[in-house]
Scaffold this active site. Structure first.
Site, PDB file in Angstrom:
ATOM      1  N   ASP A 187      -4.604  -3.390  -0.750  1.00 53.35           N
ATOM      2  CA  ASP A 187      -5.108  -4.765  -0.833  1.00 53.35           C
ATOM      3  C   ASP A 187      -4.599  -5.534   0.388  1.00 53.35           C
ATOM      4  OD1 ASP A 187      -6.252  -6.852  -3.073  1.00 53.35           O
ATOM      5  OD2 ASP A 187      -4.730  -7.761  -1.773  1.00 53.35           O
ATOM      6  N   ILE A 188      -5.519  -6.190   1.090  1.00 46.66           N
ATOM      7  CA  ILE A 188      -5.126  -6.950   2.289  1.00 46.66           C
ATOM      8  C   ILE A 188      -4.322  -8.173   1.848  1.00 46.66           C
ATOM      9  CG2 ILE A 188      -5.963  -8.169   4.337  1.00 46.66           C
ATOM     10  CD1 ILE A 188      -8.460  -6.438   4.242  1.00 46.66           C
ATOM     11  N   GLU A 230     -11.288  -7.438  -1.221  1.00 43.72           N
ATOM     12  CA  GLU A 230     -10.451  -6.935  -0.118  1.00 43.72           C
ATOM     13  C   GLU A 230      -9.588  -5.768  -0.583  1.00 43.72           C
ATOM     14  OE1 GLU A 230     -10.127  -9.911  -1.607  1.00 43.72           O
ATOM     15  OE2 GLU A 230      -8.038 -10.557  -1.728  1.00 43.72           O
TER      16      GLU A 230
END
Lengths: 306, 128
Positions: A187-188, A230
Site C-alpha cells: 500500500d502506497i 493504491e
C-alpha cells in the site's frame, strides 16, 4: 474411377485414356520418383518433366515431399494395395491448390508406379480461406476482450478478478507440491496526500510508475495485480519465508529510492504472509491485510509478517 | 505508412522468393529470410524486424513453436502466420501461439500488403 483404372490396366491404354481425362495427370516410378508419364493437359500446364524427379520438377523440393502418400498405397510386400487416396495440397511452384487422387499400379513395362490426378480447387480454397480469416479475426478479438476483462487499465497489471483466479489456482498447486507460497500486499503511504497536493493525474502516474517497479522486480513466475485504489498484491509461488522476506525488503527499498516523476519520493508499507495448510483466498489475503495494518501502525515504509 | 522491415520464414525457397517479391512490391523491405524455425530465431535476434511472416508447416521446429519462442524472447514480436490450413482449430492454435495475423496460401499480393500493414498499425507501434 476404380473401374476405369481396371479397364485401363486390361486394355493397356493408359496414355490414350489419361489424355482424355480433363485434369492434369502424372505417373511416377515409386522406386526412384522418376516421372514416367504426364498427360497432355499436365504437359501443357507445366511442361514435359518426363524422366525428372517429381518432387523437384513438380513441387520444387530438394527431397521427396513431406506429404508423399506412396507408402500408404503399397502393401507390406511392396505391391499396390488397391486403395485410392484423395487429399488436398498446395503447390508452391505454380501457387495453386489441388485435390490429388492417387493410386499405385503396375505400368505396362512392369514398373511399379503411382498415378496422381490433380484437380484444381483454388475457388473452393478461396472460400475456405475467407472463413479461416474470419475465424482468426474473431479469435484475436476474443483475446483482446479477455485481456480487457482481466487487466487493470491504468497500470496494465492483472486486475483483482484475475488475481483471485490465479490465487485460487496457485493455492491448489501449493496443496499438491507442498511448497510454500508468499503473498505480499503493498500500500502506497500517504497516497491521499499525493492526490490532494498534485491532483489525480499525478496520482495516476505514480500508480503507473509504482506498478512498473513491481513488474521489473518480480520473477517470471510471480504475479502482480492492482488490488484496489493504491493497493497492490503480489503472489510468489514456491517461495519460502526467508526469500520472500528479503524480496519484500528489496522491493520496499527500490520504491523508497526511486525518483518518482513530480512527487519525487514515495514509500510503501508491505504486509507479507506465507501459505498455510487449509488456506483459501480469503484466509491468506486476510493475513496479508493484517500484516499490512501492522506495518502502517508501526510507522509505515516497512515490511511486517503475519 | 513507413516501410516495414520484414523477416520471411518459410521452408520452401520458392515461397520465400515469391513472398519477398510481394513484400518489396508492396513498398516494404525484406531484412532477412529463414528457411527453418531455428534460423528464424537467430535472424530475428540479428535484424530485429518490425514484423515476421511465419510458415506454419516446417520440419523440426514448426511455425507455432517458433512463434512461441520468438515471443518468449521478445514479447512484442509481431507474427503473421502464413499457412495452407484453413481448419478452425489450426487458426485458433496460431492465435494462441501469439500470431497477430493469419494469411492463407495462395498468397494474394494485395491481401499480404493489407494484413502486414494493418497488423503493424494495430499491434506494432503502440507496443514499440
Amino acid at each position: 474411377m476404380k473401374n476405369t483404372v481396371r479397364k485401363m490396366l486390361e486394355n493397356n491404354l493408359f496414355k490414350a485414356l489419361f489424355d482424355v481425362i480433363p485434369f492434369g495427370i502424372y505417373v511416377v516410378d515409386v522406386e526412384n520418383f522418376d516421372i514416367v508419364y504426364m498427360n497432355k493437359l499436365m504437359i501443357e500446364k507445366r511442361g514435359d518433366y518426363t524422366g525428372r524427379k517429381c518432387y523437384e520438377s513438380i513441387y520444387g523440393e530438394e527431397k521427396p515431399c513431406y506429404f508423399c502418400k506412396t507408402p500408404l498405397l503399397l502393401s507390406p510386400d511392396s505391391r499396390p494395395n488397391e486403395s485410392t487416396i484423395v487429399f488436398e495440397i498446395y503447390n508452391a511452384v505454380d501457387d495453386n491448390w489441388y485435390q490429388l487422387q492417387e493410386k499405385c499400379l503396375t505400368w505396362p513395362d512392369g514398373r511399379l508406379v503411382k498415378y496422381s490426378i490433380a484437380v484444381g480447387i483454388n475457388e473452393l480454397k478461396a472460400t475456405q480461406n475467407r472463413l479461416a480469416e474470419a475465424h482468426a479475426i474473431l479469435a484475436l478479438k476474443n483475446k483482446e476482450l479477455e485481456k480487457l476483462s482481466t487487466t487493470d487499465r491504468l497500470t496494465n497489471l492483472n486486475n483483482r478478478l484475475k488475481l483471485e483466479e490465479i490465487l485460487s489456482q496457485e493455492l491448489e498447486k501449493t496443496g499438491q507440491n507442498g511448497k510454500d507460497m508468499a503473498v505480499l500486499l503493498l500500500d502506497i503511504d500517504h497516497f491521499k496526500k499525493v492526490n490532494d497536493t498534485y491532483g489525480h493525474q499525478v496520482g495516476d502516474s505514480v500508480l503507473s510508475e509504482f506498478a512498473r517497479l513491481i513488474l521489473d522486480s518480480i520473477r517470471k513466475v510471480d504475479y502482480a495485480s492492482r488490488w484496489g485504489g493504491e493497493e497492490f498484491l503480489v503472489v510468489c509461488p514456491e517461495t519460502d519465508i526467508k526469500s520472500s522476506m528479503s524480496f519484500a525488503e528489496d522491493l520496499r527499498g527500490i520504491i523508497q529510492h526511486h525518483p518518482f516523476t513530480t512527487v519525487n519520493q514515495i514509500t510503501c508499507s508491505i504486509g507479507l504472509t506465507i501459505s498455510r495448510d487449509g488456506d483459501d483466498e480469503n484466509s491468506i489475503i486476510g493475513r496479508a491485510d493484517k500484516a499490512l495494518y501492522k506495518a502502517k501502525q508501526n510507522g509505515r515504509n516497512r515490511v511486517e509478517i503475519e | 505508412m513507413k516501410a516495414l522491415r520484414v523477416l520471411i520464414v518459410d521452408d520452401s525457397k520458392i515461397t520465400v522468393k515469391r513472398l519477398s517479391d510481394m513484400v518489396k512490391n508492396a513498398g516494404h523491405n525484406v531484412v532477412s529470410t529463414a528457411t527453418s524455425g531455428m534460423l528464424a530465431l537467430t535472424e530475428y535476434e540479428k535484424c530485429k524486424p518490425d514484423i515476421v511472416t511465419m510458415d506454419i508447416t516446417m520440419p523440426d521446429m514448426d511455425g507455432l513453436e517458433t512463434t512461441k519462442k520468438l515471443i518468449e524472447y521478445d514479447p512484442n514480436t509481431l507474427v503473421v502466420m502464413m499457412t495452407s490450413h484453413s481448419q478452425e482449430q489450426m487458426v485458433l492454435d496460431a492465435i494462441e501461439a501469439g500470431a497477430k495475423g493469419y494469411l492463407l496460401k495462395p498468397f494474394d499480393a494485395g491481401r499480404l500488403k493489407v494484413v502486414l500493414e494493418e497488423t503493424y498499425e494495430k499491434y506494432g507501434e503502440k507496443n514499440a
